[in-house]
Design an enzyme around this catalytic site. Structure first.
Site, PDB file in Angstrom:
ATOM      1  N   LYS A 248       0.638  -1.188   0.058  1.00 33.26           N
ATOM      2  CA  LYS A 248      -0.140  -0.201   0.013  1.00 33.26           C
ATOM      3  C   LYS A 248       0.894   1.416  -0.005  1.00 33.26           C
ATOM      4  O   LYS A 248       0.546   2.296  -0.406  1.00 33.26           O
ATOM      5  CB  LYS A 248      -0.805  -0.096   1.184  1.00 33.26           C
ATOM      6  CG  LYS A 248      -2.120  -1.198   1.051  1.00 33.26           C
ATOM      7  CD  LYS A 248      -2.698  -1.499   2.330  1.00 33.26           C
ATOM      8  CE  LYS A 248      -2.444  -2.914   2.657  1.00 33.26           C
ATOM      9  NZ  LYS A 248      -2.776  -3.456   3.822  1.00 33.26           N
TER      10      LYS A 248
HETATM   11  N1  GLU Z   1      -1.845  -7.232   8.612  1.00 28.68           N
HETATM   12  C1  GLU Z   1      -1.055  -7.900   7.673  1.00 28.68           C
HETATM   13  C2  GLU Z   1      -0.813  -7.435   6.336  1.00 28.68           C
HETATM   14  O1  GLU Z   1      -1.828  -6.776   5.806  1.00 28.68           O
HETATM   15  C3  GLU Z   1      -1.306  -9.381   7.520  1.00 28.68           C
HETATM   16  C4  GLU Z   1      -0.993 -10.096   8.889  1.00 28.68           C
HETATM   17  C5  GLU Z   1      -1.614 -11.587   8.750  1.00 28.68           C
HETATM   18  O2  GLU Z   1      -1.993 -11.967   7.813  1.00 28.68           O
HETATM   19  O3  GLU Z   1      -0.990 -12.320   9.641  1.00 28.68           O
HETATM   20  O4  GLU Z   1       0.058  -7.709   5.498  1.00 28.68           O
END
Ligand code: GLU
Length: 318
Positions: A248
């Site tokens: 992002k």
């Molecule tokens: N929040 C993380 C991301 O957007 C992914 C974390 C997970 O899947 O354990 O990359």
């Protein structure tokens, strides 16, 4: 036995998968891959697919991006089960887990600054600066409390990733005792993800290979808390043509112009080396997803940490 056969086959009940985006910008191709993989592998066996917004790291959270990610997912035809979990509302659960670890004497107060840890080079582990254990035996008087750390044993850990196979890490060398909470009150991702996955009954974690190196920390935390760890499957990362991981941050526009069209879903399937529907047949996104659920095959996923083509044209694999 093929590696993919071990993924979830030992479990008697339908799997519980999840998708856990961080709301740091709009949905982009890299995140869509994790959504497609986790969704297909949960639904294929009649399982649930849960949604969790990882909004703990408040300085990185971009206002409005959680809503924009959820809207994009809906437009692509994804349907999740149950209420959406927001990590920012789960502090009590994280604190309860920390109390449990305190009772077991598995955590300790640390007063080291990042600068001090960096200065302790050459202790650089594969996952960044390795904590040298300075405060393990107690915080020297007068030092400010900066973090709470988990004690890690000096032994080799391994797990079987459904794509990458047997993966080993000596936690003490790779990261050392790691942070679970900072003195400013922020809980670490490693703690939150373990408590959240356990509390939601998640049995399979499907996500990008950038988190392969975090998985041993999470499996170890599961065991410290007396939990049964889920199965793990890591997907190759999409790189932009300049070789950067698509995220992002370096792809601020994401898929916005294509939200609700089938193109990105088809590209995700190509990227993951899955069979595509016959060309020339117009399909709505929800129809592509329904197709993907039927045909998704773990054995076809490229076993490469990253692939350099966000259009899903896989030239060289392995
Ligand atoms: N929040 C993380 C991301 O957007 C992914 C974390 C997970 O899947 O354990 O990359």
């Amino acid at each position: 036995m093929m590696l993919s056969e071990s993924f979830d086959n030992d479990r008697k009940t339908a799997p519980v998968g999840r998708f856990a985006p961080s709301p740091t910008g709009p949905l982009h191709f890299g995140t869509l891959l994790a959504a497609v993989g986790s969704y297909c592998l949960a639904r294929q066996r009649g399982g649930q697919w849960l949604m969790r917004i990882e909004d703990l790291d408040s300085p990185r959270v971009v206002p409005g991006s959680a809503a924009s990610i959820l809207h994009a997912l809906e437009a692509f035809g994804f349907e999740w089960d149950g209420p959406i979990v927001y990590q920012s509302e789960r502090s009590a659960a994280y604190e309860a887990a920390l109390d449990r670890l305190r009772q077991e004497h598995l955590v300790y107060d640390c007063g080291c600054s990042r600068k001090e840890i960096l200065a302790s080079a050459p202790h650089h582990g594969e996952e960044g600066p390795r904590y040298p254990g300075t405060c393990r035996d107690g915080l020297s008087s007068g030092r400010p409390l900066r973090a709470l750390r988990l004690r890690v044993p000096d032994r080799l850990f391994c797990f079987n990733d459904a794509v990458f196979g047997l993966t080993e890490q000596r936690l003490a060398d790779a990261v050392g005792d790691f942070v679970l909470k900072r003195a400013d009150g922020m809980y670490a991702y490693q703690l939150a993800v373990v408590v959240d996955d356990h509390d939601a009954g998640v049995t399979q974690v499907v996500r990008g290979a950038d988190l392969l190196g975090s998985t041993v920390r999470q499996i170890y935390l599961h065991s410290c808390l007396g939990y049964c760890a889920p199965d793990y499957l890591h997907l190759p990362l999409a790189l932009s043509p300049d070789g950067m991981k698509l995220s992002k941050r370096n792809d601020p526009v994401g898929l916005q112009g294509e939200v609700g069209s089938s193109g990105p879903l088809l590209r995700a399937l190509r990227f993951l080396n899955q069979s595509l529907p016959l060309e020339g047949i117009e399909m709505q996104p929800h129809e592509v997803l329904a197709w993907a659920v039927k045909i998704f095959d773990i054995a076809k996923i490229p076993r490469a940490l990253s692939l350099l083509d966000q259009d899903g044209l896989i030239s060289e694999v392995k």
